[in-house]
Design an enzyme around this catalytic site. Structure first.
Site, mmCIF file in Angstrom:
data_model
loop_
_atom_site.group_PDB
_atom_site.id
_atom_site.type_symbol
_atom_site.label_atom_id
_atom_site.label_comp_id
_atom_site.label_asym_id
_atom_site.label_seq_id
_atom_site.Cartn_x
_atom_site.Cartn_y
_atom_site.Cartn_z
ATOM 1 N N CYS A 97 0.842 -1.191 0.000
ATOM 2 C CA CYS A 97 0.000 0.000 0.000
ATOM 3 C C CYS A 97 0.892 1.262 0.000
ATOM 4 O O CYS A 97 1.555 1.539 -0.982
ATOM 5 C CB CYS A 97 -0.996 -0.019 1.155
ATOM 6 S SG CYS A 97 -2.372 1.152 0.919
ATOM 7 N N HIS A 175 -3.688 -5.009 0.969
ATOM 8 C CA HIS A 175 -3.131 -5.349 2.284
ATOM 9 C C HIS A 175 -3.224 -6.850 2.551
ATOM 10 O O HIS A 175 -4.170 -7.319 3.194
ATOM 11 C CB HIS A 175 -3.890 -4.602 3.384
ATOM 12 C CG HIS A 175 -3.636 -3.140 3.431
ATOM 13 N ND1 HIS A 175 -2.558 -2.592 4.082
ATOM 14 C CD2 HIS A 175 -4.319 -2.100 2.897
ATOM 15 C CE1 HIS A 175 -2.589 -1.270 3.961
ATOM 16 N NE2 HIS A 175 -3.645 -0.954 3.247
ATOM 17 N N GLU A 177 -1.622 -8.391 4.653
ATOM 18 C CA GLU A 177 -1.275 -8.644 6.059
ATOM 19 C C GLU A 177 -2.459 -8.612 7.010
ATOM 20 O O GLU A 177 -2.332 -8.966 8.187
ATOM 21 C CB GLU A 177 -0.241 -7.612 6.527
ATOM 22 C CG GLU A 177 -0.786 -6.245 6.909
ATOM 23 C CD GLU A 177 -1.074 -5.315 5.742
ATOM 24 O OE1 GLU A 177 -1.335 -4.124 5.982
ATOM 25 O OE2 GLU A 177 -1.047 -5.781 4.585
#
Length: 233
Positions: A97, A175, A177
């Site tokens: 990002c 994202h 994660e």
């Protein structure tokens, strides 16, 4: 192996990416750029380490814009220099990002406002599914990058580019994660943004909980594929 993980603020951790790197035997050095108490005044002084001491550099997300130096201060210049030096010296970089936008800017691309924000779970069109699956992936961004001239775009959607690779390095706009806890934290800090774009914050968390097992599998596969691409696995 050692990985430098740049976490720009206290609520944007490496999450599943960090966990998967540890699983593969990486020792993580986490650098928190803006402490929690300076979130409203993020123009802090930062001493970035030399990338030569690491096998991998990971730059995570942030709530600010890469080109907002007046707001975030000169540390962004230091980070861009670090990412450029790492990539040029053969230390692979993974940008996520904000981190992906920073990598693009560091390597001759740029950052611009996206035609519309992306918040929530979004699929992408992928040219290299072994590196980046189609998703859905969690998104939370207002800007997009201009792909560096020597990079290969490997995923996009109607808002803009979603992933590129360049040498051993790689950037993604989404994202991988995220966990339920991370999205729950972002729901609290970004409720105004989320509601202003016609989304229900609670439904966003519920959707994340529903997708969590498959999202974790995709995140693990993504990290594994990136490490193979970077020659680290």
């Amino acid at each position: 192996m050692r990985a430098l993980v740049i976490e720009h603020d206290a609520i944007t951790p490496a999450g599943t990416i960090g966990d998967r790197l540890v699983h593969h035997g990486f020792e993580l050095t986490r650098l928190l750029v803006v402490p929690e108490e300076r979130h409203q005044t993020p123009d802090v002084e930062v001493d970035f380490p030399a990338p030569s001491g690491f096998d991998l550099v990971v730059s995570m997300g942030a709530p600010w814009s890469v080109d907002a130096e007046e707001e975030i201060g000169t540390w962004i210049g230091g980070e861009l220099a670090l990412l450029r030096e790492a990539h040029d010296s053969g230390v692979p970089v993974l940008g996520v990002c904000f981190g992906g936008q920073a990598l693009a800017a560091a390597l001759g691309g740029g950052v611009e406002r996206a035609p519309r924000p992306e918040i929530g779970w979004v699929a992408v069109e992928t040219r290299e599914p072994r590196l980046v699956e189609s998703g859905p992936w969690f998104q939370y961004h207002f800007d997009r990058w201009v792909t560096p001239p020597d990079a290969v775009e490997i995923a996009r959607n109607d808002v803009g580019p979603q992933a590129f690779r360049i040498g051993r390095s790689m950037a993604v706009q989404f994202h991988p994660e995220v966990t339920v806890d991370i999205v729950r934290t972002w729901r609290k800090s970004g409720e105004k943004d989320i509601r202003s774009h016609g989304l229900d914050p609670d439904e966003l968390v519920d959707r994340t909980r529903e997708l969590a097992p498959a999202a974790e599998r995709r995140a693990h596969a993504f990290v594994d594929a990136f490490l193979r691409h970077a020659g680290l696995r």
